[in-house]
Write a protein that holds these residues in place. Structure first.
Motif, mmCIF file in Angstrom:
data_model
loop_
_atom_site.group_PDB
_atom_site.id
_atom_site.type_symbol
_atom_site.label_atom_id
_atom_site.label_comp_id
_atom_site.label_asym_id
_atom_site.label_seq_id
_atom_site.Cartn_x
_atom_site.Cartn_y
_atom_site.Cartn_z
ATOM 1 N N VAL A 167 -81.954 80.727 -20.706
ATOM 2 C CA VAL A 167 -81.630 79.515 -19.944
ATOM 3 C C VAL A 167 -80.126 79.387 -19.679
ATOM 4 O O VAL A 167 -79.428 78.596 -20.303
ATOM 5 C CB VAL A 167 -82.189 78.263 -20.653
ATOM 6 C CG1 VAL A 167 -83.682 78.142 -20.408
ATOM 7 C CG2 VAL A 167 -81.921 78.306 -22.161
ATOM 8 N N ASP A 180 -80.760 78.656 -12.977
ATOM 9 C CA ASP A 180 -82.026 78.143 -12.464
ATOM 10 C C ASP A 180 -83.079 79.238 -12.375
ATOM 11 O O ASP A 180 -82.774 80.404 -12.094
ATOM 12 C CB ASP A 180 -81.818 77.526 -11.072
ATOM 13 C CG ASP A 180 -81.315 76.092 -11.140
ATOM 14 O OD1 ASP A 180 -81.617 75.404 -12.138
ATOM 15 O OD2 ASP A 180 -80.615 75.658 -10.206
ATOM 16 N N TYR A 225 -80.572 73.789 -18.246
ATOM 17 C CA TYR A 225 -81.415 74.739 -17.533
ATOM 18 C C TYR A 225 -82.837 74.801 -18.098
ATOM 19 O O TYR A 225 -83.781 75.142 -17.375
ATOM 20 C CB TYR A 225 -80.758 76.121 -17.504
ATOM 21 C CG TYR A 225 -79.590 76.161 -16.557
ATOM 22 C CD1 TYR A 225 -79.784 76.017 -15.183
ATOM 23 C CD2 TYR A 225 -78.282 76.296 -17.020
ATOM 24 C CE1 TYR A 225 -78.716 76.023 -14.301
ATOM 25 C CE2 TYR A 225 -77.204 76.304 -16.138
ATOM 26 C CZ TYR A 225 -77.433 76.167 -14.787
ATOM 27 O OH TYR A 225 -76.384 76.164 -13.910
ATOM 28 N N ARG A 256 -84.547 72.014 -16.235
ATOM 29 C CA ARG A 256 -84.828 72.407 -14.855
ATOM 30 C C ARG A 256 -85.956 73.446 -14.791
ATOM 31 O O ARG A 256 -86.769 73.445 -13.862
ATOM 32 C CB ARG A 256 -83.548 72.920 -14.185
ATOM 33 C CG ARG A 256 -82.551 71.799 -13.923
ATOM 34 C CD ARG A 256 -81.235 72.311 -13.352
ATOM 35 N NE ARG A 256 -81.357 72.872 -12.016
ATOM 36 C CZ ARG A 256 -81.324 72.152 -10.887
ATOM 37 N NH1 ARG A 256 -81.216 70.823 -10.938
ATOM 38 N NH2 ARG A 256 -81.387 72.749 -9.708
ATOM 39 N N THR A 299 -83.647 81.042 -5.969
ATOM 40 C CA THR A 299 -84.165 80.118 -6.973
ATOM 41 C C THR A 299 -85.374 79.378 -6.418
ATOM 42 O O THR A 299 -85.563 79.251 -5.198
ATOM 43 C CB THR A 299 -83.109 79.103 -7.429
ATOM 44 O OG1 THR A 299 -82.853 78.174 -6.370
ATOM 45 C CG2 THR A 299 -81.804 79.790 -7.828
#
Length: 501
Positions: A35, A38, A105, A108, A293
């Motif tokens: 992490v 993204d 991250y 996300r 991403t």
């Protein structure tokens, strides 16, 4: 539900009948993300692949413990034993705490996985939360004579291991050649030879992420976390270990060596690997700088290194999921806007069929029989039992869509029992097992519902105009909707409509 499920085992290079070590229970470990950025399309594929495995095993009645880790320490640049920790580097560049980067991250990643319709794992352990378990693993390997300490770091001794066991059984690589070719490098640096990999790394003074150990203040090697956490939550032996094919060597090869070196035998029964997503024939990934991403896909904007826009439009999470499921998980998938647009149309075709299915009326007797539906259902099960063959499932769902449209167009009829069976079969495989859904989220669902009500209201006004023989108003509504891309069909029960993009 008794099914003869065949699973391709990377270790044996063949499909094998799936039999869990403990009847009724399945332990599955899947390598999760590092992490520091993204999630991209390459992360979506293993997440969706093993979401399908998770869903189907549960559907068959197994109690599944699905463990997927978060790598938040120890993954060095270039996946080697040198360089800077990827998360620590990101933290230094952005002047943040490493855990701040990891948490941001991770959040996300979770948002992206939820958008893609992936069920959360049963357990999601973080590498930083299991330093003690990793230190214990390193100590066991040292005590068994398959590792050595060098300047505060600990390395796995591949040559010592290879004399007693076979290093390379998963990847099929001949490590004897690698060891022999690296003899001239022996004594250079901290390693005995270049094939050795880090179990524990001494932290340099500038390294932020460090933990105390009997060898040094440092951090565990990347390969340790999965062996240690898999063993903690699934036991010394478990059923499935999954991940991308890019992890077969060195990561999973090293995991096997660590398990055998520490406990004397293999931990994993079935090694399962999804193939890569490519872009212009090249693997998509952060290290190559050619990744797109997931958020960029959802928003429809991404420029490559040359500043060229790579996306011709935005793609919904369900389009991405359908795109990935259209190929067998062990085959490569090459990205293109054309392929995604075709996937979008295919997904919409299934969703349109479901919408039509909900409006179908049964006949007293039907030309579509229960036996026809049962045959389609069995074909779907046969495909899932053949190593989770989702493209064949989708092709059978398209056949179901064809039957639905035939009934809707009055080219066929269907009785109530067959209609119920068709509805159950279509929903089970489309939504429960493939994990597709008709909208990308609750907000979109609300907007779509309101949008549909407005169109229905207009078409009801058109029906009233036709009943009053107000042809001018009826034609005006029809023509305006057609100009906006709506396809309207009049039926004896009213009307149907869809929006053509």
């Amino acid at each position: 539900m008794e099914q003869n499920l065949l699973v391709y085992n990377t270790l044996t290079r063949q499909k094998e009948l799936f039999r869990p070590l403990q009847p009724g229970h399945v332990g599955m470990y899947v390598c999760g993300p590092t992490v520091y950025g993204d999630a991209h399309l390459g992360h979506a594929r293993p997440a969706i692949t093993f979401d399908i495995v998770f869903r189907y095993l549960q559907h068959l009645g197994y109690k599944v413990r699905y463990v997927r880790n978060i790598t938040d320490v120890g993954h060095l640049e270039h996946d080697a034993d040198e360089g800077e920790d990827k998360i620590a580097k990101k933290a230094r560049l952005e002047q943040l705490e490493p855990m701040e980067v990891a948490q941001y991250y991770t959040n996300r990643f979770h948002d992206a996985m939820q958008a893609l319709g992936c069920l959360p794992p049963s357990i999601e352990p973080h590498a930083t939360g299991h330093i003690m378990e990793q230190e214990q693993l390193v100590e066991e390997i040292l005590n068994n004579g398959f590792a050595y300490e060098s300047n505060g770091s600990v390395y796995f001794d591949v040559e010592a291991y290879n004399k007693k066991h076979k290093y390379g059984i998963l990847s099929g690589r001949n490590l004897d050649d690698i060891i022999n070719n690296s003899r001239e490098l022996a004594g250079v640096g901290e390693k005995k030879n270049q094939a050795d990999f880090a179990l524990w790394k001494k932290a340099q003074p500038e390294h932020i992420m460090r933990w105390p150990s009997k060898w040094s203040d440092g951090f565990p090697g990347w390969h340790c976390e999965c062996t240690a956490m898999g063993r903690k939550y699934l036991g010394n032996h478990f059923d499935i270990h999954g991940g991308g094919m890019d992890l077969i060597f060195p990561h999973h090869e090293c995991e096997i060596a660590q398990a055998v070196a520490s406990q004397g035998d293999q931990m994993v029964h079935y090694w399962v690997h999804n193939n890569m997503i490519t872009i212009n024939g090249q693997k998509m990934g952060k290290s190559l700088g050619n990744f797109i991403t997931l958020n960029e896909f959802f928003e429809g904007s991404h420029k490559n290194k040359e500043g060229v826009e790579m996306l011709s439009q935005a793609y919904s999470p369900m389009t991405i999921r359908f795109f990935i499921l259209q190929a067998h998980y062990r085959s490569t998938v090459d990205f293109s806007n054309e392929a995604l647009q075709a996937a979008e149309k295919g997904f919409e075709r299934l969703m349109d069929a479901f919408k039509t299915l909900k409006s179908l009326s049964a006949s007293a007797d039907g030309s579509v029989k229960c036996a026809d539906i049962e045959a389609l259902r069995q074909k779907c099960y046969d495909a899932m039992n053949d190593d989770f063959n989702t493209p064949i499932v989708i092709s059978n769902l398209f056949e179901a869509a064809r039957l639905i449209n035939q009934v809707a167009d009055r080219k066929a009829t269907i009785g109530q029992e067959a209609l119920d069976a068709l509805t159950e079969m279509f929903c089970t495989f489309t939504f429960d097992l493939l994990g597709l859904r008709s909208t990308a989220g609750d907000n979109n669902a609300a907007r779509e519902a309101a949008f549909g009500e407005v169109v229905d209201m207009l078409l009801e006004q058109r029906m009233k105009a036709k009943a009053n023989k107000d042809w001018a108003t009826s034609d005006a509504i029809r023509d305006k909707l057609a100009a906006l891309g709506f396809e309207v069909k009049d039926t004896k029960d009213g009307f149907t409509w869809k929006l053509n993009k």
